[in-house]
Design an enzyme around this catalytic site. Structure first.
Site, PDB file in Angstrom:
ATOM      1  N   PHE A   1       0.916  -0.824  -0.168  1.00 49.35           N
ATOM      2  CA  PHE A   1      -0.227  -0.457  -0.243  1.00 49.35           C
ATOM      3  C   PHE A   1       0.975   1.046   0.114  1.00 49.35           C
ATOM      4  CE2 PHE A   1       0.806  -0.824   4.598  1.00 49.35           C
ATOM      5  CZ  PHE A   1       1.041   0.551   5.175  1.00 49.35           C
ATOM      6  N   CYS A   2       0.440   2.311  -0.259  1.00 44.13           N
ATOM      7  CA  CYS A   2       1.038   3.167  -0.143  1.00 44.13           C
ATOM      8  C   CYS A   2       0.125   5.005  -0.279  1.00 44.13           C
ATOM      9  CB  CYS A   2       1.829   3.796  -1.481  1.00 44.13           C
ATOM     10  SG  CYS A   2       0.543   3.932  -3.766  1.00 44.13           S
ATOM     11  N   THR A   3      -0.007   5.524  -0.722  1.00 41.68           N
ATOM     12  CA  THR A   3      -0.468   7.351  -0.335  1.00 41.68           C
ATOM     13  C   THR A   3      -1.999   7.255  -1.187  1.00 41.68           C
ATOM     14  OG1 THR A   3       1.426   8.319  -0.011  1.00 41.68           O
ATOM     15  CG2 THR A   3      -0.592   9.805  -0.725  1.00 41.68           C
TER      16      THR A   3
END
Length: 246
Positions: free
Chosen positions: A182-184
């Site tokens: 996951f990331c922003t």
């Protein structure tokens, strides 16, 4: 009440006329009075824009009129003031630099898990087949320190180009587990999931990233706030900006 809409979006799609698109998109953004950043590369587009609500939505609608960008999915939040200081439209080698040219999300998309599904997995402590779920935060250490999912792996990278080596070095930690990167907003974890797949890891990306998770299911299992790349600094799970002094 917040009055300025902020839109983030990315799409991996083949673009063979980046210089021409730069001129077109810059003219449209200026005409609409928008500010923010738009990155173009042969692999796709990545944008963060804010301004008048009608102008923002018209800009996105015009972009989607191009068949290459028809699949663009936006994430919207609000701020009290314009969070960007100027409008930048740039052509880059990659819209998110990884330095692994064989990773081409414009050709094949990584498997994705919906926020609702991930929340269910985390609630029950395993995926739907009973396998342990491991979350990997693909962001840099500064971003992670604002907030992340409870128990997520944080490899303390300083830039995304360090992710492949960090993953390869820790490959054994991921055996026989269901991995979710996951990331922003989704762009880094999409490349990360493809790279992990090349390592033989059963890996998914979190569809829409942290901001998509906040928008669709709230802050369950997330601790803290999500760092963003503008003057708001960070967003809470209800997508409101960081309160200064906290």
């Amino acid at each position: 009440m917040p009055r300025v809409p902020n839109v983030s979006a990315y799409l991996f799609t083949a673009i063979d006329d980046c210089a021409q698109q730069r001129t077109i998109l810059r003219a449209r953004a200026d005409a609409a009075g928008l500010k923010g950043t738009i990155l173009l590369a042969e692999e796709g587009v990545n944008l963060f824009i804010a301004g008048d609500a009608d102008g923002v939505r018209e800009f996105v609608a015009q972009l989607r009129d191009d068949p290459r960008f028809a699949g663009l999915t936006t994430k919207e939040s609000w701020s009290h003031e314009q969070p960007f200081r100027k409008m930048l439209v740039q052509v880059k080698r990659e819209i998110i630099r990884m330095d692994h040219p064989t990773i081409r999300p414009d050709a094949v998309r990584a498997p994705a898990v919906a926020p609702e599904t991930l929340r269910r997995w985390l609630d029950q402590g395993h995926d739907d087949t009973g396998r342990e779920v491991v979350l990997i935060d693909t962001r840099n250490a500064l971003e992670v320190d604002y907030g992340t999912f409870d128990g997520a792996l944080d490899w303390r990278i300083e830039r995304f180009t360090q992710f492949p080596d960090a993953a390869a070095d820790r490959r054994a930690q991921l055996d026989d587990k269901t991995v979710v990167s996951f990331c922003t907003g989704g762009i880094r974890c999409e490349k990360a999931a493809l790279y992990l797949g090349d390592l033989g890891v059963e890996a998914f990306q979190l569809d829409g990233g942290i901001l998509g998770y906040f928008e669709r299911v709230g802050g369950d299992h997330f601790i803290g706030q999500c760092f963003v790349f503008d003057d708001r600094e960070a967003l809470s799970p209800d997508l409101t900006p960081l309160e200064r002094g906290r």
